[in-house]
Write a protein that holds these residues in place. Structure first.
Motif, PDB file in Angstrom:
ATOM      1  N   ILE A 141       0.846  -1.184   0.000  1.00 49.76           N
ATOM      2  CA  ILE A 141       0.000   0.000   0.000  1.00 49.76           C
ATOM      3  C   ILE A 141       0.882   1.234   0.000  1.00 49.76           C
ATOM      4  CG2 ILE A 141      -1.972  -1.046   1.196  1.00 49.76           C
ATOM      5  CD1 ILE A 141      -0.837   0.278   3.793  1.00 49.76           C
ATOM      6  N   THR A 142       0.313   2.341  -0.434  1.00 55.55           N
ATOM      7  CA  THR A 142       0.933   3.648  -0.218  1.00 55.55           C
ATOM      8  C   THR A 142       0.313   4.226   1.046  1.00 55.55           C
ATOM      9  OG1 THR A 142       1.262   3.982  -2.581  1.00 55.55           O
ATOM     10  CG2 THR A 142       1.339   5.938  -1.177  1.00 55.55           C
ATOM     11  N   ILE A 143       1.110   4.424   2.077  1.00 55.19           N
ATOM     12  CA  ILE A 143       0.596   4.727   3.409  1.00 55.19           C
ATOM     13  C   ILE A 143      -0.224   6.011   3.432  1.00 55.19           C
ATOM     14  CG2 ILE A 143       1.261   5.213   5.808  1.00 55.19           C
ATOM     15  CD1 ILE A 143       3.736   3.466   5.320  1.00 55.19           C
ATOM     16  N   ALA A 144       0.165   6.998   2.634  1.00 53.21           N
ATOM     17  CA  ALA A 144      -0.508   8.293   2.679  1.00 53.21           C
ATOM     18  C   ALA A 144      -1.860   8.305   1.997  1.00 53.21           C
ATOM     19  CB  ALA A 144       0.390   9.359   2.050  1.00 53.21           C
ATOM     20  N   SER A 145      -2.173   7.300   1.172  1.00 59.79           N
ATOM     21  CA  SER A 145      -3.442   7.299   0.429  1.00 59.79           C
ATOM     22  C   SER A 145      -4.193   6.008   0.694  1.00 59.79           C
ATOM     23  CB  SER A 145      -3.177   7.457  -1.068  1.00 59.79           C
ATOM     24  OG  SER A 145      -2.338   6.445  -1.548  1.00 59.79           O
ATOM     25  N   GLU A 146      -5.449   6.126   1.171  1.00 60.86           N
ATOM     26  CA  GLU A 146      -6.252   4.948   1.465  1.00 60.86           C
ATOM     27  C   GLU A 146      -6.565   4.177   0.176  1.00 60.86           C
ATOM     28  OE1 GLU A 146      -7.213   7.998   2.484  1.00 60.86           O
ATOM     29  OE2 GLU A 146      -6.791   7.921   4.637  1.00 60.86           O
ATOM     30  N   GLY A 147      -6.828   2.890   0.337  1.00 63.80           N
ATOM     31  CA  GLY A 147      -7.178   2.067  -0.814  1.00 63.80           C
ATOM     32  C   GLY A 147      -6.805   0.622  -0.580  1.00 63.80           C
ATOM     33  N   ASN A 148      -7.123  -0.238  -1.537  1.00 64.93           N
ATOM     34  CA  ASN A 148      -6.819  -1.651  -1.430  1.00 64.93           C
ATOM     35  C   ASN A 148      -5.351  -1.925  -1.738  1.00 64.93           C
ATOM     36  OD1 ASN A 148      -9.549  -1.977  -0.938  1.00 64.93           O
ATOM     37  ND2 ASN A 148     -10.016  -2.583  -3.035  1.00 64.93           N
ATOM     38  N   THR A 149      -4.870  -3.081  -1.274  1.00 68.24           N
ATOM     39  CA  THR A 149      -3.489  -3.463  -1.546  1.00 68.24           C
ATOM     40  C   THR A 149      -3.299  -3.778  -3.027  1.00 68.24           C
ATOM     41  OG1 THR A 149      -3.957  -5.775  -1.016  1.00 68.24           O
ATOM     42  CG2 THR A 149      -3.089  -4.395   0.764  1.00 68.24           C
ATOM     43  N   ILE A 150      -2.056  -3.727  -3.467  1.00 69.56           N
ATOM     44  CA  ILE A 150      -1.654  -4.036  -4.838  1.00 69.56           C
ATOM     45  C   ILE A 150      -0.604  -5.135  -4.770  1.00 69.56           C
ATOM     46  CG2 ILE A 150      -0.627  -3.098  -6.952  1.00 69.56           C
ATOM     47  CD1 ILE A 150      -1.583  -0.328  -6.001  1.00 69.56           C
ATOM     48  N   ASP A 151      -0.602  -6.027  -5.741  1.00 73.52           N
ATOM     49  CA  ASP A 151       0.339  -7.139  -5.737  1.00 73.52           C
ATOM     50  C   ASP A 151       1.778  -6.637  -5.795  1.00 73.52           C
ATOM     51  OD1 ASP A 151       0.921 -10.055  -5.936  1.00 73.52           O
ATOM     52  OD2 ASP A 151       1.741  -9.464  -7.874  1.00 73.52           O
ATOM     53  N   PHE A 152       2.626  -7.201  -4.919  1.00 72.80           N
ATOM     54  CA  PHE A 152       4.048  -6.846  -4.876  1.00 72.80           C
ATOM     55  C   PHE A 152       4.909  -7.952  -5.463  1.00 72.80           C
ATOM     56  CE2 PHE A 152       8.257  -6.421  -3.156  1.00 72.80           C
ATOM     57  CZ  PHE A 152       8.475  -5.067  -3.010  1.00 72.80           C
ATOM     58  N   GLY A 153       4.607  -9.208  -5.114  1.00 71.79           N
ATOM     59  CA  GLY A 153       5.395 -10.353  -5.561  1.00 71.79           C
ATOM     60  C   GLY A 153       5.069 -11.560  -4.703  1.00 71.79           C
ATOM     61  N   ASN A 154       6.046 -12.422  -4.495  1.00 72.20           N
ATOM     62  CA  ASN A 154       5.840 -13.640  -3.717  1.00 72.20           C
ATOM     63  C   ASN A 154       6.998 -13.877  -2.752  1.00 72.20           C
ATOM     64  OD1 ASN A 154       4.553 -14.553  -6.697  1.00 72.20           O
ATOM     65  ND2 ASN A 154       3.317 -15.013  -4.907  1.00 72.20           N
ATOM     66  N   LEU A 155       6.700 -14.633  -1.706  1.00 72.95           N
ATOM     67  CA  LEU A 155       7.720 -15.028  -0.747  1.00 72.95           C
ATOM     68  C   LEU A 155       8.634 -16.091  -1.342  1.00 72.95           C
ATOM     69  CD1 LEU A 155       5.476 -15.088   2.416  1.00 72.95           C
ATOM     70  CD2 LEU A 155       7.538 -13.699   2.157  1.00 72.95           C
ATOM     71  N   ASN A 156       9.807 -16.232  -0.727  1.00 71.33           N
ATOM     72  CA  ASN A 156      10.810 -17.186  -1.185  1.00 71.33           C
ATOM     73  C   ASN A 156      10.757 -18.487  -0.408  1.00 71.33           C
ATOM     74  OD1 ASN A 156      13.210 -17.885  -2.710  1.00 71.33           O
ATOM     75  ND2 ASN A 156      14.375 -17.585  -0.830  1.00 71.33           N
ATOM     76  N   SER A 157       9.955 -18.529   0.677  1.00 71.78           N
ATOM     77  CA  SER A 157       9.925 -19.671   1.582  1.00 71.78           C
ATOM     78  C   SER A 157       8.559 -20.338   1.548  1.00 71.78           C
ATOM     79  CB  SER A 157      10.238 -19.211   3.011  1.00 71.78           C
ATOM     80  OG  SER A 157       9.999 -20.230   3.944  1.00 71.78           O
ATOM     81  N   SER A 158       8.520 -21.632   1.884  1.00 75.61           N
ATOM     82  CA  SER A 158       7.243 -22.344   1.989  1.00 75.61           C
ATOM     83  C   SER A 158       6.649 -22.233   3.387  1.00 75.61           C
ATOM     84  CB  SER A 158       7.433 -23.820   1.618  1.00 75.61           C
ATOM     85  OG  SER A 158       8.365 -24.427   2.499  1.00 75.61           O
ATOM     86  N   ASN A 159       7.397 -21.694   4.347  1.00 76.48           N
ATOM     87  CA  ASN A 159       6.924 -21.504   5.721  1.00 76.48           C
ATOM     88  C   ASN A 159       6.471 -20.057   5.860  1.00 76.48           C
ATOM     89  OD1 ASN A 159       9.417 -23.436   5.652  1.00 76.48           O
ATOM     90  ND2 ASN A 159       8.149 -24.141   7.349  1.00 76.48           N
ATOM     91  N   ASN A 160       5.204 -19.794   5.487  1.00 72.41           N
ATOM     92  CA  ASN A 160       4.807 -18.423   5.202  1.00 72.41           C
ATOM     93  C   ASN A 160       3.923 -17.754   6.240  1.00 72.41           C
ATOM     94  OD1 ASN A 160       6.237 -18.430   2.799  1.00 72.41           O
ATOM     95  ND2 ASN A 160       4.537 -19.266   1.640  1.00 72.41           N
ATOM     96  N   TRP A 161       3.639 -18.406   7.363  1.00 71.91           N
ATOM     97  CA  TRP A 161       2.915 -17.688   8.412  1.00 71.91           C
ATOM     98  C   TRP A 161       3.687 -17.791   9.716  1.00 71.91           C
ATOM     99  CZ3 TRP A 161       0.797 -20.090  12.735  1.00 71.91           C
ATOM    100  CH2 TRP A 161       0.599 -21.473  12.672  1.00 71.91           C
TER     101      TRP A 161
END
Length: 262
Positions: free
Chosen positions: A88-108
């Protein structure tokens, strides 16, 4: 020609919270994002929605302008962990946008911290030594940074503008330290006084880190001075031992000003 000072200490006045577990018979999760102004007390205001479903046990960090969320459960506890990363852009409200993916399978259950330019995600359930990183201003997948000193999950991420710590993660009580600007394996900062320390909630300003011994629902809050390895002291207490106020807490080192931690 001229010199320019890089600002690596200023924190934004806005804190954004995303996702979470909704208690009840359905074990549902929420995709809602809310925000508050750190410098003035008051109720949270809606920011937007996570773009790729609902999440819990996700991590978050930020630069002064961009917030990044990733990992966690997606939709229900029975589904596989999620490797999506959004921003997100912190200064402007709105929904998230895709950034990419994690490198690990242990993701939480990852701990996280960021400098003004680079973000780290450390550990993950059911236990891994993975440390992955991104350059916050550049979209793309996480890359390998190095390894923690032992497998862990559910730690509290905190640190200064140059050092990242992963504090009190199970199944041990180690505090891991890395230098954010230089890739490599973690070194041992110290140990917490009780093992295990699953799902620690906490964060920091550039000098002091605070964390709570969760899971056991204790009210005790402990503190450490980031630059002084090895010493952990009692700081105070939470207001309650019931519910989310002291169990499976959220928080990270970037969700704070120099005087107030959320």
């Amino acid at each position: 020609y001229g010199w320019r000072q890089v600002d690596n200490t200023t924190r934004s006045g806005r804190a954004v919270f995303a996702g979470g577990y909704v208690p009840g018979p359905t074990n549902s999760f929420t995709s809602v994002m809310d925000y508050v102004n750190i410098h003035s007390r008051g109720n949270a205001v809606n920011f937007g929605e996570m773009h790729a479903g609902t999440y819990a046990a996700l991590f978050g960090f930020s630069s002064a302008t961009r917030g990044v969320f990733g990992g966690g459960y997606k939709n229900t506890i029975s589904t596989a962990s999620n490797n999506d990363v959004a921003y997100i852009t912190i200064a402007s409200e709105g929904n998230t946008i895709d950034f990419g993916n994690l490198n690990s399978s242990n993701n939480w259950g990852k701990s996280a911290h960021a400098s003004s330019t680079r973000g780290l995600a450390m550990g993950g359930y059911p236990g891994t030594t993975d440390i992955d990183y991104i350059e916050i201003a550049t979209l793309g997948n996480f890359l390998d940074f190095g390894d923690l000193i032992a497998t862990e999950f559910g730690g509290a991420g905190m640190g200064s503008p140059t050092i990242a710590l992963s504090v009190g993660s199970g199944p041990n009580g180690y505090v891991n330290q890395v230098t954010i600007a230089s890739k490599g394996n973690a070194i041992k900062w110290g140990e917490t006084d009780a093992n295990p320390q699953y799902y620690a909630g906490g964060g920091s300003n550039s000098v002091r880190g605070l964390f709570n011994k969760t899971r056991s629902k204790t009210t005790q809050v402990q503190s450490l001075i980031i630059a002084s390895a090895g010493t952990i002291e009692n700081f105070g207490n939470l207001t309650s031992t019931n519910g989310v106020s002291s169990n499976y807490m959220g928080g990270n080192g970037n969700c704070a000003s120099q005087t107030t931690l959320l």
